[in-house]
Design a protein around this motif. Structure first.
Motif, PDB file in Angstrom:
ATOM      1  N   TYR A 190      76.359  56.283  56.863  1.00  0.00           N
ATOM      2  CA  TYR A 190      75.252  56.220  57.816  1.00  0.00           C
ATOM      3  C   TYR A 190      75.548  56.879  59.164  1.00  0.00           C
ATOM      4  CZ  TYR A 190      71.147  54.402  60.208  1.00  0.00           C
ATOM      5  OH  TYR A 190      69.974  54.303  60.909  1.00  0.00           O
ATOM      6  N   SER A 191      76.734  56.572  59.739  1.00  0.00           N
ATOM      7  CA  SER A 191      76.982  57.101  61.090  1.00  0.00           C
ATOM      8  C   SER A 191      77.129  58.622  61.075  1.00  0.00           C
ATOM      9  CB  SER A 191      78.197  56.428  61.730  1.00  0.00           C
ATOM     10  OG  SER A 191      79.365  56.834  61.059  1.00  0.00           O
TER      11      SER A 191
ATOM     12  N   ILE B 146      81.039  60.543  69.588  1.00  0.00           N
ATOM     13  CA  ILE B 146      79.922  60.819  68.691  1.00  0.00           C
ATOM     14  C   ILE B 146      78.760  61.475  69.435  1.00  0.00           C
ATOM     15  CG2 ILE B 146      78.538  58.702  68.853  1.00  0.00           C
ATOM     16  CD1 ILE B 146      78.955  58.659  65.697  1.00  0.00           C
TER      17      ILE B 146
ATOM     18  N   SER C 249      74.267  61.014  63.107  1.00  0.00           N
ATOM     19  CA  SER C 249      74.808  61.738  64.254  1.00  0.00           C
ATOM     20  C   SER C 249      74.975  63.225  63.962  1.00  0.00           C
ATOM     21  CB  SER C 249      76.144  61.121  64.684  1.00  0.00           C
ATOM     22  OG  SER C 249      77.098  61.282  63.655  1.00  0.00           O
TER      23      SER C 249
ATOM     24  N   SER D 236      67.847  61.824  61.277  1.00  0.00           N
ATOM     25  CA  SER D 236      68.062  60.939  62.428  1.00  0.00           C
ATOM     26  C   SER D 236      67.101  59.753  62.414  1.00  0.00           C
ATOM     27  CB  SER D 236      67.924  61.714  63.743  1.00  0.00           C
ATOM     28  OG  SER D 236      66.641  62.275  63.834  1.00  0.00           O
TER      29      SER D 236
ATOM     30  N   THR E 134      76.517  52.320  54.021  1.00  0.00           N
ATOM     31  CA  THR E 134      77.138  51.879  55.270  1.00  0.00           C
ATOM     32  C   THR E 134      78.157  52.907  55.766  1.00  0.00           C
ATOM     33  OG1 THR E 134      76.875  49.625  54.498  1.00  0.00           O
ATOM     34  CG2 THR E 134      78.361  49.961  56.358  1.00  0.00           C
TER      35      THR E 134
END
Lengths: 403, 403
Positions: free
Chosen positions: A173-174, A385, A178, A145, A170
């Protein structure tokens, strides 16, 4: 593979042993275990873990022994009938894709698995692996995180090459920040006319999301019992030690005797409040509520609710407006807290709060009885998310012996 | 007085001791303890129990010592300010009426109190007492849910006289058999021109209401944790002992390994299913569901829900219609079970079921977020008789020391 830990340790210390790692890399319909789940197939034929609760283990087993024999990764596709699915407690059938990687002490993943198995079983960690056949490469990221996009791109160079690392970072990453699991496909420009597909399995496990409860009272006592059912690590905070020290709050994972806004301020400063955090303000006293809510409303959290009668609510909103809290932030506040269940007892009130926290994870929850509305029972909207991992996951294999 | 038990025992065995029993016989607004709550004031000035969490104990204490001094019952009226109320965790003020009865070993209630204190603290029992000043008389009724109206009238003759016993029994009966507490006023024709008012305090405690959960699975495991929060004694029933014997179901108060419809049939025959009973059918298998639901739908219970997807629901309704279940009974079935919270995990699903059980206790619960609707948070509708005792009742005295 993050579902395995002790099992990997055991397999790794069995010096010279070779085994195959079979991992779910694609799902469709209901599946008993989520994407990313791995099991181990040892050369002697024994199995550690489960991908399906029984339906397809036999077929995976045969494919894994073949992969070990030829020292080549494989990818298999399996379907479940509805009857198979029901036998493991699901309501309809589905399909899974399974990636099978043979593993020896000379395998490229060896170092990564050794590092991973040195962590604790619940440590926050992310793992990224190539799963396109004929490729290998992987990376392990502690405390995902806190990762920056640039750091991630650096870590991915050995996995996808320098050219693709920025794009791959890219895309990953999310998921990484998360705490989610997914696969990433990207076309890889090889410089020739041919374009190869590159596939990554991204698994990420964060520390559990937090539920902060302010106000040591009977409502808090009941709500603390519900926090673990919803996947939260709970903290109870109250300024009065004569209350926080009472054994009836033992269900709290953590107790803090501090002025609420000072505690929250310190947690924010320490980076321990994130978009998954749930905050329930049950203090019911303006001198605690107002400074606490003023601070909390400036954070991006998953849920923020405050208890009180309609009268307390009105005066609270007046006080917050008189401060510097903008109207847009006030709209995010759940006050009075909870769903309208006409709850009376502390246990009922706690359930009405938990129900509101669940409902706010989805944009389409109506709070109506399911019998009185049409449409799917869940899954009408993708979970946001902010929700903790909620894949339907059977921890026990449930084969009704009377069927 | 049913809130006292061990305390009464102790007071009674202190041979020759005299004490006063102070009991809440009227409430208005928010009160920290419900109607019927008693505390004891001993002649030496010590107090056992609490009526208010602190606000009025001093005044009650003085009145009780005076009642003991003159050996005469008294009735007092006390008001709470909002500030007093807040100090004990309530949101607004209120009033209580307190009946104070001096008690010695020569008192008419002596025999009844001795009998009562020989029961266990949770035994089902009802107590009826005269509370109009200058009168006495009381009766104790074990297992009140099995009482007939005629039996009650007989028991009331020594308390209200032969002439009024039928009317008094009719007025008390619904309180008695539903485990509720209340006061009954009736004009008493004395034969002369004067008409005296006669007042009874009726207290009744039934065995706790039951939650029957059918199907030993992960949803049941989570729902069992919620049953005590809602005041239920839980029973888990499943035909498969390999499931019911698993330690993860230890939260169940009682576990039965039997075919669900056979178990329910036996419980009905034994008189252990009543209008407060909640039944959750989580078996998710028509061969268990259909005979069980056919039987359950013929009972008058507080809540009956059945789990399943929309598809399972449709085929279940077809099967029940093909049987002899009338359409009117089917409308009472909560299928699919739960409120629409878009619940996914077993913990979330269990909370959606508990939320529906709470919401169905009131005719006016909307399931909306309280922030998005107007009107009182609770109390818009009187709770139905099917709900367990839900008086707001603080088990701990909560005086914020920082106020």
């Amino acid at each position: 593979m993050l579902n395995l830990h002790t099992e990997l340790n055991t397999a790794l210390v069995a010096a010279g042993e070779s085994f195959a790692v079979a991992t779910i890399v694609g799902t469709e319909g209901s599946t008993p275990h989520p994407l990313g789940t791995s099991m181990l197939i040892h050369r002697d034929g024994t199995i550690t873990g489960s991908l399906s609760g029984g339906c397809i283990e036999g077929a995976v087993h045969a494919a894994a022994l073949d992969a070990l024999e030829h020292n080549l990764p494989r990818r298999e596709h399996y379907g479940y009938s509805s009857a198979d699915a029901f036998a493991v407690g699901l309501t309809c059938g589905g399909n899974i894709d399974v990636h099978i990687a043979p593993f020896t002490e000379h395998s490229p993943m060896h170092q990564m698995l050794e590092t991973y198995s040195s962590f604790n079983a619940t440590d926050p960690v992310a793992m990224i692996r190539r799963i396109d056949l004929g490729s290998s490469g992987s990376t392990l990221i502690p405390n995902p995180s806190h990762l920056s996009l640039t750091e991630l791109a650096q870590l991915l160079i050995p996995v996808v090459g320098k050219a693709g690392s920025s794009l791959a970072a890219t895309l990953c990453y999310s998921l990484i920040v998360s705490g989610r699991t997914g696969t990433i496909n990207l076309a890889q420009d090889t410089g020739s006319c041919a374009t190869d597909s590159l596939e990554l399995l991204v698994e990420s496990r964060l520390s559990p999301p937090r539920m902060l409860i302010f106000g040591a009272n009977t409502f808090a006592e009941e709500l603390l019992k519900l926090a673990p059912m919803l996947g939260y690590t709970s903290t109870l905070c109250d300024a009065r030690s004569s209350f926080t020290l009472q054994p009836r709050f033992n269900a709290a994972h953590e107790i803090s005797t501090q002025w609420p806004h000072l505690y929250l301020g310190a947690e924010i400063a320490a980076g321990r409040i994130d978009s998954r955090t749930v905050i329930c303000v049950l203090t019911h006293d303006p001198k605690f509520d107002i400074p606490l809510l003023t601070l909390a409303l400036a954070q991006r959290v998953a849920y923020l609710g405050a208890m009180g009668s309609r009268t307390s609510h009105d005066s609270r909103m007046r006080d917050l407006r008189a401060g510097s809290t903008p109207e847009s932030a006030l709209r995010a506040l759940h006050s009075p807290i909870g769903l309208d269940l006409q709850a009376i007892t502390p246990g009922e009130v706690a359930i009405s709060i938990a129900a509101e926290i669940i409902a706010r994870r989805s944009s389409s929850a109506t709070g109506q009885s399911l019998k009185s509305i049409a449409g799917p029972i869940h899954g009408r909207a993708k979970p946001t998310i902010n929700a903790p991992e909620r894949t339907q996951h059977l921890t026990d294999i449930e084969v009704p012996s009377w069927t």
